[in-house]
Design a protein around this motif. Sequence first.
Motif, PDB file in Angstrom:
ATOM      1  N   VAL A   1       0.837  -1.206   0.000  1.00  0.00           N
ATOM      2  CA  VAL A   1       0.000   0.000   0.000  1.00  0.00           C
ATOM      3  C   VAL A   1       0.869   1.252   0.000  1.00  0.00           C
ATOM      4  N   MET A   2       1.927   1.268   0.819  1.00  0.00           N
ATOM      5  CA  MET A   2       2.800   2.441   0.880  1.00  0.00           C
ATOM      6  C   MET A   2       3.498   2.679  -0.456  1.00  0.00           C
ATOM      7  N   TRP A   3       3.907   1.609  -1.119  1.00  0.00           N
ATOM      8  CA  TRP A   3       4.570   1.754  -2.417  1.00  0.00           C
ATOM      9  C   TRP A   3       3.633   2.386  -3.432  1.00  0.00           C
ATOM     10  N   HIS A   4       2.391   1.950  -3.452  1.00  0.00           N
ATOM     11  CA  HIS A   4       1.427   2.509  -4.409  1.00  0.00           C
ATOM     12  C   HIS A   4       1.041   3.943  -4.033  1.00  0.00           C
ATOM     13  N   CYS A   5       1.094   4.262  -2.750  1.00  0.00           N
ATOM     14  CA  CYS A   5       0.792   5.637  -2.334  1.00  0.00           C
ATOM     15  C   CYS A   5       1.883   6.612  -2.762  1.00  0.00           C
ATOM     16  N   THR A   6       3.111   6.141  -2.776  1.00  0.00           N
ATOM     17  CA  THR A   6       4.240   7.033  -3.058  1.00  0.00           C
ATOM     18  C   THR A   6       4.723   6.959  -4.502  1.00  0.00           C
ATOM     19  N   MET A   7       4.656   5.777  -5.128  1.00  0.00           N
ATOM     20  CA  MET A   7       5.248   5.588  -6.440  1.00  0.00           C
ATOM     21  C   MET A   7       4.250   5.663  -7.591  1.00  0.00           C
TER      22      MET A   7
END
Length: 295
Positions: free
Chosen positions: A252-258
Amino acid sequence: MEFKDYIPACVSLIVFGATVFNGRKVWMITDLVATTVFACVKLFLPRILLESQTNGDIGDFQILLTQAYSSTIFGSNVLIALLGRSCEEEGMSGGFLLSRVIATSLQLICKLYIHTIFGGHDFKEQHLYFAFFTTLLWMLGNLWHLVGTKNWGGHSEKGPPTTTDHHLRLDFLLVFLTGIVILAFPDAILRLLFPNVQHLNGVHIHTVRLMGTMDIGSALLSLTAIGVQQPDFKKVHLLGRIVEFCIYLCVVMWHCTMTKFLGFTQGICLVLPFSFAAVNAFLGFIKSFNKTKYV
């Protein structure tokens, strides 16, 4: 379909025939290796896997759901990875095999539904010859060893209750209800969490349902673990829940930032429902090191 499209199913059949009759330990190791490789492909190479089995364009939404599903597989594999030898004992392996049979049986029902009732227009024929067939073999292998197991774990083994047991009961309640809701209402959940997605196809709904099936199977393992006297079994099972949440959180964090698809508020909404079970598992894991405290 070309001949090369049947190769994965043929390889799965050969591996199944070579390992399923060689004892429970060999089968469980095969289960661990095969599902871990499959989860790695879903996590790190989701686009390649989706392109081989689905129709239409592959967007960030489908990749997010596919990677999130991989976290449930990784979490369920922690138990066998760390307790491979001791899980050969019937009281411990029985609960794991039962959870696998329940999860894979529900997955087969979901796959039949998506290809019959729903039409299966969003999937290629490879999905039937690979995903459905390998899931069927996965279920049959675990069912074969489960039927031959006299002790399925659970309350057939009773010992003094520990504080860890309370966390396992709560884990069962939280994860089981979450799995039921995800399995029964995937479209409603997706529309609520992703209002910007105008069209939900069968791939989206099916992937979310698969997450629900793994949660239900894992929740049943929490229930059977309460009656197992081996404390490491309970401890490692809770550790698996923590690992599952950590991988899911990273996705989830990767998709939020990248990517531009997922916003920060949406990310919080995606993580929050699973954080309660993760916090409960973390507390139970910490308390499990206190072996003298009973309630």
